[in-house]
Design an enzyme around this catalytic site. Structure first.
Site, PDB file in Angstrom:
ATOM      1  N   GLY A  71       0.548  -1.403  -0.370  1.00 17.16           N
ATOM      2  CA  GLY A  71       0.115   0.017  -0.006  1.00 17.16           C
ATOM      3  C   GLY A  71       0.874   1.599  -0.486  1.00 17.16           C
ATOM      4  CG  ASN A 151      -5.595   4.311   8.683  1.00 18.98           C
ATOM      5  OD1 ASN A 151      -5.871   5.018   8.209  1.00 18.98           O
ATOM      6  ND2 ASN A 151      -4.542   4.281   9.296  1.00 18.98           N
ATOM      7  CD  GLN A 179      -7.248  -0.544   7.398  1.00 22.91           C
ATOM      8  OE1 GLN A 179      -8.407  -1.653   7.227  1.00 22.91           O
ATOM      9  NE2 GLN A 179      -6.417  -0.357   7.729  1.00 22.91           N
ATOM     10  CB  SER A 199      -1.982  -3.210   1.125  1.00 19.91           C
ATOM     11  OG  SER A 199      -0.804  -4.281   1.913  1.00 19.91           O
ATOM     12  N   GLY A 200      -1.594  -6.493   0.092  1.00 18.89           N
ATOM     13  CA  GLY A 200      -2.312  -8.026  -0.450  1.00 18.89           C
ATOM     14  C   GLY A 200      -2.610  -8.383   1.816  1.00 18.89           C
ATOM     15  CG  HIS A 201       0.039  -6.544   5.281  1.00 18.57           C
ATOM     16  ND1 HIS A 201      -0.700  -6.555   6.528  1.00 18.57           N
ATOM     17  CD2 HIS A 201       0.291  -5.556   4.443  1.00 18.57           C
ATOM     18  CE1 HIS A 201       0.017  -4.332   6.221  1.00 18.57           C
ATOM     19  NE2 HIS A 201       0.193  -4.120   5.149  1.00 18.57           N
ATOM     20  CB  THR A 237      12.288 -10.754 -10.651  1.00 18.63           C
ATOM     21  OG1 THR A 237      13.391 -10.380 -11.815  1.00 18.63           O
ATOM     22  CG2 THR A 237      11.922 -11.790 -10.830  1.00 18.63           C
ATOM     23  CB  CYS A 325       3.225   5.167  23.343  1.00 22.01           C
ATOM     24  SG  CYS A 325       1.913   6.289  23.724  1.00 22.01           S
TER      25      CYS A 325
HETATM   26  C1  LIG Z   1      -1.574  -0.556   6.322  1.00 21.18           C
HETATM   27  C2  LIG Z   1      -1.995   1.030   5.020  1.00 21.18           C
HETATM   28  C3  LIG Z   1      -1.264   1.332   4.580  1.00 21.18           C
HETATM   29  C4  LIG Z   1      -0.097   1.141   4.071  1.00 21.18           C
HETATM   30  O1  LIG Z   1      -0.071  -0.616   3.366  1.00 21.18           O
HETATM   31  P1  LIG Z   1       1.191  -1.352   3.758  1.00 21.18           P
HETATM   32  O2  LIG Z   1       1.057  -3.156   2.418  1.00 21.18           O
HETATM   33  O3  LIG Z   1       1.073  -1.829   4.683  1.00 21.18           O
HETATM   34  O4  LIG Z   1       2.188  -0.586   2.927  1.00 21.18           O
HETATM   35  C5  LIG Z   1      -1.936   2.803   3.569  1.00 21.18           C
HETATM   36  N1  LIG Z   1      -2.881   3.065   3.685  1.00 21.18           N
HETATM   37  C6  LIG Z   1      -3.860   2.953   4.251  1.00 21.18           C
HETATM   38  C7  LIG Z   1      -4.921   3.109   4.241  1.00 21.18           C
HETATM   39  C8  LIG Z   1      -3.484   1.805   5.542  1.00 21.18           C
HETATM   40  O5  LIG Z   1      -4.086   0.970   5.927  1.00 21.18           O
END
Ligand SMILES: *Cc1c(COP(=O)(O)O)cnc(C)c1O
Length: 402
Positions: A71, A151, A179, A199-201, A237, A325
């Protein structure tokens, strides 16, 4: 390991089906997609299949999907790439005060490099209006970037309406949908979106893989220079297992989306209403209606979010707080300050983000332990009704059905 994981906005577990799909691409099908031989061609085919899966999830064409390392990279590329490609047209960018740092810090960096940025304020629920966006447009504006869903507080932004404004003024529109993917329906055609980051995760795919949708005909500068991968626009790659993984993950995340979202939203409301019923002096941050189905964010008066987190962690519950923090800064979240919370209140915030596997029993466990944690911490706190400088109005919070 926490037995109850309520930090799905930070990251999600890779789903077993996604992992299973990925595994052969580490071992048997390890080819370089740029190679001419059969092993390479197999890898290429897998990448193109994943590109179709990602495109289908947002109503894009496969040729409009570019794989990235996540992301943050997608946000950086969309914004810097647009800025530098359109330098001759103008130097003004419009965004909001509550974007992810991947957007905000990119904009701040561009400000040091000759661009000007308008950071639109948001209302007390974290919403920006299409009218605000339109009023900020100048003859120098080259990009509007507004997130689809926040987020921290889960607020959904009116991106379809903002897309309409952008289109009417012929200005490019990017949205950070990291999100939002897998949480709410997204359609880049209907919403007039020119660029979209994911973002995949964040939707049960692997870490370190993302995608940027770039509408056909939109030209942006290259961020990673090198080989001809990703139509010559993003060298290196390809992360083959990651790409296969994000493809499978987005297909699973967007299947039967409405039913899954409704189920998650019901659990979210059970948690939010349960907290409001059981704990006095709590406020919900964000909107009760325009909200991600999995996001709960509350401020608990007189205590620190961090101390609630630690106590929840001891009870086996993973959550997150609104103060930064952990990153070595004592400043509360820019999002909570932007919705008008005083520092004292922002410091007392707690975010719990549900996942596809969150159960009613998990929610009830949180509702069982949290009130005791709060009263313990309040008993030790130097803040109370006498010492607090914050008005009671900050904690006026209507019930959902009131
Ligand atoms: C997690 C997040 C990102 C960053 O994504 P990554 O894959 O961790 O670099 C960007 N924008 C939002 C709104 C997110 O929640």
């Amino acid at each position: 390991m926490n037995s109850i994981y309520l930090d799905n906005a930070a990251t999600t577990a890779v789903s077993p089906a996604v992992l299973e799909t990925m595994l052969p691409y580490f071992t048997e099908h390890y080819g370089n997609p740029s190679s001419v031989h059969a092993t390479g061609r197999d890898a290429r085919k897998a990448i193109e299949a994943a590109r179709r899966q990602v495109a289908a999830a947002i109503n894009a064409n496969p040729q409009e999907i570019y794989f990235t390392a996540g992301g943050s990279e997608s946000d950086n590329w969309a914004i810097k790439g647009t800025a530098f490609a359109n330098r001759k047209k103008g130097n003004h960018i419009i965004t909001t005060a509550i974007e992810h740092h991947a957007v905000l810090h990119t904009c701040q960096w561009l400000e040091k490099n000759g661009f000007t940025v308008t950071y639109l304020p948001v209302d007390s629920e974290g919403r920006v209006t299409p009218e605000q966006v339109e009023a900020a447009i100048t003859d120098q504006t080259i990009l509007i970037t507004v997130m689809a869903a926040n987020n921290e507080i889960g607020t959904l932004e009116p991106i379809a309406e903002i897309g309409k404004v952008a289109r009417a003024h012929k200005i490019l529109f990017h949205t950070d949908a990291v999100q939002a993917v897998g949480a709410i329906p997204l359609d880049v055609q209907a919403m007039n979106i020119d660029m979209l980051s994911m973002s995949g995760h964040k939707f049960h795919g692997p870490k370190g893989i993302g995608a940027l949708y770039i509408r056909r005909g939109v030209r942006i500068d290259t961020l990673i220079h090198g080989g001809a991968q990703e139509r010559g626009q993003r060298a290196g790659t390809e992360n083959l297992p990651g790409i296969v993984g994000i493809g499978k993950a987005i297909e699973l995340a967007t299947a039967d989306l409405e039913a899954k979202a409704a189920k998650t939203a019901a659990l979210r409301d059970r948690l939010m209403d349960g907290i409001l019923e059981r704990i006095p002096d709590v406020r919900v941050n964000g909107s009760r209606t325009e909200r991600l189905p999995n996001n709960v964010n509350v401020s608990v008066r007189y205590i620190e979010g961090e101390s609630m987190l630690l106590r929840l962690d001891l009870a086996g519950i993973a959550a997150s707080s609104g103060s930064a923090c952990t990153s070595g800064s004592l400043d509360p979240s820019h999002v909570l300050l932007a919705i008008g919370l005083p520092h004292e209140v922002a410091h007392g915030s707690l975010r719990m983000t549900l996942g596809t596997d969150t159960t009613e029993a998990d929610i009830d466990k949180v509702l069982e332990v949290l009130p005791g944690i709060v009263s313990d911490l309040r008993a030790m706190s130097v803040l109370n009704a006498e010492t607090s400088t914050v008005s009671d109005d900050t904690f006026y919070c209507p019930r959902r059905n009131a």
